[in-house]
Design a protein around this motif. Sequence first.
Motif, PDB file in Angstrom:
ATOM      1  N   PRO A 126       0.439  -1.640  -0.167  1.00 19.34           N
ATOM      2  CA  PRO A 126      -0.126  -0.289  -0.225  1.00 19.34           C
ATOM      3  C   PRO A 126       1.096   1.230  -0.263  1.00 19.34           C
ATOM      4  CG  PRO A 126       0.116  -1.115   2.422  1.00 19.34           C
ATOM      5  CD  PRO A 126       1.044  -1.786   0.984  1.00 19.34           C
ATOM      6  N   ARG A 156     -12.533   5.677   4.838  1.00 16.32           N
ATOM      7  CA  ARG A 156     -11.422   5.917   4.955  1.00 16.32           C
ATOM      8  C   ARG A 156     -11.397   6.284   2.717  1.00 16.32           C
ATOM      9  NH1 ARG A 156      -7.775   5.866   8.810  1.00 16.32           N
ATOM     10  NH2 ARG A 156      -8.319   4.150  10.669  1.00 16.32           N
ATOM     11  N   ARG A 180      -8.832   5.770  -0.115  1.00 13.60           N
ATOM     12  CA  ARG A 180      -7.259   5.173  -0.316  1.00 13.60           C
ATOM     13  C   ARG A 180      -7.199   5.137  -2.303  1.00 13.60           C
ATOM     14  NH1 ARG A 180      -5.428   3.739   4.569  1.00 13.60           N
ATOM     15  NH2 ARG A 180      -7.160   2.858   5.897  1.00 13.60           N
ATOM     16  N   ASP A 226      -3.765   1.451  -4.997  1.00 12.31           N
ATOM     17  CA  ASP A 226      -3.500   0.120  -4.074  1.00 12.31           C
ATOM     18  C   ASP A 226      -4.670  -1.028  -4.280  1.00 12.31           C
ATOM     19  OD1 ASP A 226      -1.731   1.791  -3.104  1.00 12.31           O
ATOM     20  OD2 ASP A 226      -2.506   2.156  -1.097  1.00 12.31           O
ATOM     21  N   GLU A 262      -9.742   7.043  -6.850  1.00 10.49           N
ATOM     22  CA  GLU A 262      -9.920   6.605  -4.864  1.00 10.49           C
ATOM     23  C   GLU A 262     -11.215   4.991  -4.667  1.00 10.49           C
ATOM     24  OE1 GLU A 262      -8.238  10.571  -2.111  1.00 10.49           O
ATOM     25  OE2 GLU A 262     -10.859  10.576  -3.603  1.00 10.49           O
TER      26      GLU A 262
END
Length: 632
Positions: A379, A561, A563, A567, A625
């Motif tokens: 990550p 969240r 991210r 990832d 994202e």
Amino acid sequence: MAQRRVPFGERARYWFDSTLARGTSALFGWMALLCLGIVVPASAVLVWTDPHAPASLPDRLARVWRLTGQTLRLGDATGTPLRMAMSLLLALVALLYVSTLVGLITTALTERLTALRRGRSTVLEHGHAVVLGWSEQVFTVVGELVAANANQPRAAVAVLADRDKTAMEEAFAAKVGPLGRTRLICRSGPTTDPDVLALAGPATAGVVLVLPHDDPDADAEVVKTLLALRRALAGAERRPPVVAAVRDDRYRLAASLAAGPDGVVLESDTVTARMIVQAARRPGLSLVHQELLDFAGEEFYLVAEASLAGRPFGDALLSYRTSSVVGVVRGDVPLLNPPTRMPLAPEDLLVVLTRDDDTAHPEDCAALVEEAAMASGPPTPARAERHLVLGWNRRAPLIVDQLHRCGPPGSTVDVMADTAGSAARQTIGADAHEEARSVPALHQGDITRPETLHRLDVHSYDSVIVLGQDPVPGQPPDDPDNRTLVTLLLLRRLEEATGRRLPIVTELIDDRNRALVPLGDGADVIISGKVIGLLMAQISQNRHLAAVFEQLLSADGPRVRLRPAGDYVLPGCDTTFATVVAAARRRGECALGYRTRRGSSRAPGNGLRINPDKAERRRWTADDEVVVVGED
């Protein structure tokens, strides 16, 4: 000097006004003269023009008397003076009786209408929502309750506040709009009086919501209202669940004790500070929170699924095509993002994000996963962050504290506040004694002046947080937002001058000022009162969601969240959202949506897609994202 001769018309009007000033008797006399002056001549004309009228003058005068008596409902008997006098007396008595009766009925109806207009009648509803108190949050709460009850045939919301009933109804009509099937009932009176509280029918209500007021003693008023509610419900067969909010955590324990074991008490300042910090650390996260909290889109539900009993929790993540699983409730304890290998018990309830309570249909989506599209690298590592806080209010110490606690090692916080920010210096001074942290830097200056902002290299910060001042008694309620809007205009000018976008997080008091913010549609704007109103409305529908949102908005542990999509899936790869869910599962997270950078500045979605269909395919880029529930 010769005295001015007063015209006859002015003297006649003065004499007429003087007689009217003598009271009811004079008014009655003038009314009698006026009526007789019209009715008697008209009756005489009718008699004298009637071809069948009597020939003699006495008979014609008797006919005129009869017509006059019939018109004015007076005695119309003729004959001797005594007979005519008795007839007139009886007519006057009848007139007095009828007029008095009409007056009494009119007065009673007027008093009843006045009482209804004052909102002093008891609400006789069952299963309705009772909202106690008045603040800007009341419009958000009522609006969300109306949205939640859109598919209910008979729903009602009773609002009790120490305000005029008509004024409340007009305010709701202007700010909430059409109510659909929901009936809105306003009652007027102090919420701290148990006898007045009974007007809202709390004993038969489905839920009671207690709102904090806008005055400095708001928290004490909430506790007092909860005690009054406890007194009003004494002896009742059942107690409805209670949802309340306080601003200061010092009052939370007292409010919880007053609310009872089934009550839920929220800390509005803490919740707002957490959302500001999370949006500052990851721009766009406030849009995710907004989507999860309101009733317009996807909502959290607790679902029992016997077919998954005994299977690991990870299997549940791909067991719903149009719903997203984020955790379980075991007993009364929610477990968000539990270990993927944790077996599900038969009595477990899944925490599911879905469109409605009847849209969570199990469907195995494992076949939609494309292993080749998953990213296999580590990550993205966290780096030190720099945050700038412009302005100071009662939530600022919580924000500064959480920025320090949640940020990666080496993160810094700078504060720009005016000379009135002595509390800022005290807070920063207290932080200086904690060796484990870096000391925030305090800069003094007026953030509404261009030269103040020019002294700061605002583009060197990862986020700029703009806070409004606390409302001051006697100050216009819009004044804190007015200063915030001025500061945002200056920051917007810096963006245009440099051609670089600033990651700004703005706190506002009034939701109506959101449309005036001179930033893009996808900017992080947090309305402090609206946030807690949305949260209270959600919990009022299911009190078990209180613990769910407590974890999702917590300062640490599993929470929402954003991210980098890289990832999870390979950039440039065309694959399904089920692949993203499987990749997140491999990392010990629950994926529930995504946001595209290309659409981040376009309303209404701003590139955000919550709970997409697992079969939805798209080409993922490095700027996209993924919205997940996970830990650091």
